[in-house]
Design an enzyme around this catalytic site. Structure first.
Site, PDB file in Angstrom:
ATOM      1  N   ASP A   1       0.890  -1.358  -0.094  1.00 42.91           N
ATOM      2  CA  ASP A   1      -0.066   0.016   0.106  1.00 42.91           C
ATOM      3  C   ASP A   1       0.877   1.237  -0.012  1.00 42.91           C
ATOM      4  OD1 ASP A   1      -2.430   1.364   0.218  1.00 42.91           O
ATOM      5  OD2 ASP A   1      -1.645   2.052   2.209  1.00 42.91           O
TER       6      ASP A   1
ATOM      7  N   THR B   1      -3.267   5.672  -4.100  1.00 49.27           N
ATOM      8  CA  THR B   1      -2.353   6.358  -3.427  1.00 49.27           C
ATOM      9  C   THR B   1      -0.930   6.411  -4.365  1.00 49.27           C
ATOM     10  OG1 THR B   1      -1.780   4.689  -2.123  1.00 49.27           O
ATOM     11  CG2 THR B   1      -3.010   6.481  -1.242  1.00 49.27           C
ATOM     12  N   THR B   2      -0.508   5.012  -4.849  1.00 41.17           N
ATOM     13  CA  THR B   2       0.582   4.922  -5.774  1.00 41.17           C
ATOM     14  C   THR B   2       0.381   5.646  -6.990  1.00 41.17           C
ATOM     15  OG1 THR B   2       0.497   2.748  -4.553  1.00 41.17           O
ATOM     16  CG2 THR B   2       2.075   2.987  -6.248  1.00 41.17           C
TER      17      THR B   2
ATOM     18  N   ASP C   1     -10.210  -0.330   3.326  1.00 44.60           N
ATOM     19  CA  ASP C   1     -10.200   0.395   1.914  1.00 44.60           C
ATOM     20  C   ASP C   1     -11.283  -0.046   0.954  1.00 44.60           C
ATOM     21  OD1 ASP C   1      -7.725   1.184   2.848  1.00 44.60           O
ATOM     22  OD2 ASP C   1      -6.554  -0.057   1.618  1.00 44.60           O
TER      23      ASP C   1
HETATM   24  P1  ADP Z   1      -2.953   2.337  -5.884  1.00 48.50           P
HETATM   25  O1  ADP Z   1      -2.255   2.447  -4.403  1.00 48.50           O
HETATM   26  O2  ADP Z   1      -2.767   3.558  -6.789  1.00 48.50           O
HETATM   27  O3  ADP Z   1      -4.547   2.176  -5.736  1.00 48.50           O
HETATM   28  P2  ADP Z   1      -2.747  -0.259  -6.799  1.00 48.50           P
HETATM   29  O4  ADP Z   1      -1.600  -1.177  -6.462  1.00 48.50           O
HETATM   30  O5  ADP Z   1      -4.018  -0.534  -5.751  1.00 48.50           O
HETATM   31  O6  ADP Z   1      -2.145   1.184  -6.544  1.00 48.50           O
HETATM   32  O7  ADP Z   1      -2.980  -0.642  -8.008  1.00 48.50           O
HETATM   33  C1  ADP Z   1      -4.137   0.142  -8.734  1.00 48.50           C
HETATM   34  C2  ADP Z   1      -3.838  -0.022 -10.351  1.00 48.50           C
HETATM   35  O8  ADP Z   1      -4.009  -1.586 -10.806  1.00 48.50           O
HETATM   36  C3  ADP Z   1      -5.069   0.875 -10.876  1.00 48.50           C
HETATM   37  O9  ADP Z   1      -4.674   1.329 -12.158  1.00 48.50           O
HETATM   38  C4  ADP Z   1      -6.045  -0.484 -11.386  1.00 48.50           C
HETATM   39  O10 ADP Z   1      -6.656   0.059 -12.403  1.00 48.50           O
HETATM   40  C5  ADP Z   1      -5.042  -1.559 -11.954  1.00 48.50           C
HETATM   41  N1  ADP Z   1      -5.757  -2.848 -11.703  1.00 48.50           N
HETATM   42  C6  ADP Z   1      -6.351  -3.328 -10.435  1.00 48.50           C
HETATM   43  N2  ADP Z   1      -6.817  -4.572 -10.845  1.00 48.50           N
HETATM   44  C7  ADP Z   1      -6.502  -4.877 -12.147  1.00 48.50           C
HETATM   45  C8  ADP Z   1      -6.607  -5.866 -12.970  1.00 48.50           C
HETATM   46  N3  ADP Z   1      -7.223  -6.952 -12.841  1.00 48.50           N
HETATM   47  N4  ADP Z   1      -6.037  -5.967 -14.175  1.00 48.50           N
HETATM   48  C9  ADP Z   1      -5.379  -4.514 -14.841  1.00 48.50           C
HETATM   49  N5  ADP Z   1      -5.313  -3.514 -13.720  1.00 48.50           N
HETATM   50  C10 ADP Z   1      -5.890  -3.471 -12.605  1.00 48.50           C
END
Ligand code: ADP
Ligand code: MG
Length: 532
Positions: free
Chosen positions: A72, A105-106, A396
């Site tokens: 996270d 956040t990322t 979350d």
């Molecule tokens: P953040 O802290 O920004 O929420 P995450 O590690 O949760 O970072 O990653 C979020 C990203 O991963 C988003 O751009 C989301 O659209 C993408 N994502 C989540 N699930 C999938 C999936 N099944 N296939 C492709 N991208 C995905």
């Protein structure tokens, strides 16, 4: 010439004049800018590898040797001991993002880093930071309308997808259908009371059993057992008394010795105490209360009298539970038992109060309270760390569901929207000239950092994959195509059920732009060293 720190000689050859305290450090102009940009980018690079379902985890070890393993972004940045002021500004981005949207956040952080990287390239081509900032600000605002155009209306299915997308890649991901369903259910239940306030969701952790034994109930649940075995296990339609003190013989704050010269005095003394407790219990029972919830301890003798009177009492109940019970049953929180004599006004009402076991643990349930419908999640799981991890993931996920529910708008994920926005910005740039055009194009390129990072983290080929993605969005209006992180190539994210709240994306872009601008506008860093 004289600089602020007083270095150098004055032109007339006199000794330098010190304006700032000795030891003050200063960097300015290009050097200050590139230092700041480098520091901010370093932070962004640190979390980059965690983005997306294929992102990696970070192991954070503090001074005491405690270990946190997480992917996270906000947690990682919170735990990192960062000193550089520009780097700290990036950390603020992740905090704002978490507060406003619970997620993304990322994304927000790597986007700030990329905007700064592209700006640095522009600065090296002699484009003044003011032009970059003005263009970025304008583009950031214009993007809102384009984002609105790409958004879908949410319904229960997309809300479930929003929850599942948030849970993907976490250890709760294995039960994302189940937990996602609970999130949507919880938000819908809260919504029936008009307003979704996540603070009203109570979570009770019951270690033991499996995570999929967790359940959402419309009752207040106390992780306690009734305080005497002779008390009833169930009480129907009871009046409920809530007391935030202890039911004990009153003691003074002072130390005092009582000198007893006659054994009869001991008996009299004890009888007096008994009498006091009996009167207290009589007052309680006389008020009509059949259930007593006490924030502090209840004397053993008082428990005995309460049990004899058929009252179900619970002691040492945490303040948060006391408040929830007061809110839902309508009972006033008494801090003086004298008030019970005031009669029914201070008591609450409930449909049924019962003690029953969740797994092996006895808990007291307050069903159908009269004032409002409570929402409690009883979380199950094999070990304490696992249950806690599920709770964080739930927090979350239910957060993003509430955001999507509130706004009623979602966007497809997997980098699809960022790729679509990037293409649209390139089109806008065609209508512009010179430096402004270059800055808009830089912004458009920066947006691609999201799909690019998803590609990299999935171990796919960046050149091929990004080419496919760009070509698609340049020639096709279906903005839902994003990175297929599992098999490579493109996937329709609305078919794959990868949705996120519109607010997450809009806010990530907004705070990334604001922070990039703030950092770009700095051309002077003056830092005074602490005098030890
Ligand atoms: P953040 O802290 O920004 O929420 P995450 O590690 O949760 O970072 O990653 C979020 C990203 O991963 C988003 O751009 C989301 O659209 C993408 N994502 C989540 N699930 C999938 C999936 N099944 N296939 C492709 N991208 C995905
Ligand atoms: Mg996320």
């Amino acid at each position: 010439m004289l600089d602020l720190c007083g270095r150098g000689m004055q032109p007339n050859g006199q000794a330098p004049v010190f304006i700032l305290r000795e030891g003050t450090e200063r960097s300015h102009g290009r050097i200050a800018q590139s230092n700041n940009i480098a520091a901010a980018r370093a932070v962004a690079d640190a979390v980059r590898s965690t983005l997306g379902p294929k992102g990696m985890d970070k192991m954070l070890v503090d001074e005491g040797g405690d270990v946190i393993i997480t992917n996270d972004g906000a947690t990682i940045l919170r735990e990192m001991d960062i000193e550089h002021p520009a780097a700290k500004m990036i950390i603020e981005v992740s905090k704002t993002q978490e507060q406003e949207c619970y997620d993304g956040t990322t994304t927000a952080v790597i986007l700030s880093g990329e905007l700064l990287k592209k700006s640095e390239e522009l600065i090296s081509k002699n484009i003044h930071p003011t032009i970059i900032c003005d263009t970025f600000r304008k583009v950031g605002t214009d993007l809102n309308a384009i984002i609105d155009g790409l958004a879908h209306n949410s319904d229960d299915n997309t809300l479930l997808d929003v929850a599942k997308t948030s849970l993907t890649g976490k250890s709760a991901g294995s039960i994302k259908d189940f937990l996602g369903g609970i999130c949507v259910d919880a938000v819908n239940r809260l919504a029936t009371s008009g307003r979704v306030d996540l603070n009203e969701i109570m979570v009770v952790k019951a270690v033991g059993g499996e995570a999929i034994d967790s359940e959402l109930v419309s009752s207040v649940v106390l992780d306690k057992e009734r305080c005497h075995p002779n008390m009833p296990l169930t009480v129907e339609s009871p009046r409920v008394l809530i007391y935030n003190n202890s039911i004990m013989v009153q003691t003074t704050e002072m130390d005092a010795n009582i000198q007893i010269t006659d054994p009869n005095q001991i008996t009299a003394f004890l009888e007096q105490e008994e009498e006091y407790l009996r009167n207290l219990v009589n007052d309680i029972v006389g008020s009509g209360a059949k259930v007593v919830v006490c924030q502090k301890e209840i004397d053993d003798l008082a428990k005995h009298y309460l049990a004899k009177a058929g009252v179900l009492a619970v002691e040492k109940v945490p303040k948060s539970d006391i408040e929830a019970l007061s809110r839902t049953t309508g009972a006033s929180i008494l801090n003086n038992l004298e008030d019970v004599k005031a009669g029914e006004d201070v008591l609450g009402q409930c449909g049924l109060v019962e003690e029953k076991k969740v797994g092996e643990l006895p808990m007291v349930f307050f069903h159908d309270p009269q004032e409002s419908i409570p929402v409690t999640l009883i979380l199950r799981g094999g070990t304490v760390p696992f249950v806690e991890e599920i709770e964080r993931a739930f927090d979350d996920a239910v957060g993003v569901v509430s955001v999507a529910h509130e706004d009623g708008k979602v966007l497809t994920g997997g980098g699809s929207v960022f790729a679509a926005l990037s293409h649209k910005l390139h089109e806008v740039a065609q209508t512009q000239n010179g430096r402004e055009r270059m800055a808009t194009e830089a912004f458009a390129e920066a947006l691609l950092v999201v799909p690019l990072t998803l590609v990299e983290n999935a171990g796919l080929d960046p050149v091929d994959e990004m080419m496919t993605l760009r070509t698609h969005h340049a020639s096709n209006d279906n903005s839902a195509y994003g990175v297929n992180v599992f098999e490579g190539g493109l996937a329709d994210m609305s078919e794959a059920g990868v949705f996120e709240p519109k607010r997450v994306v809009a806010q990530a872009i907004k705070s990334a732009v604001e922070t990039a601008i703030m950092i770009l506008r700095i051309d002077d860093v003056i830092s005074s060293k602490k005098v030890s």
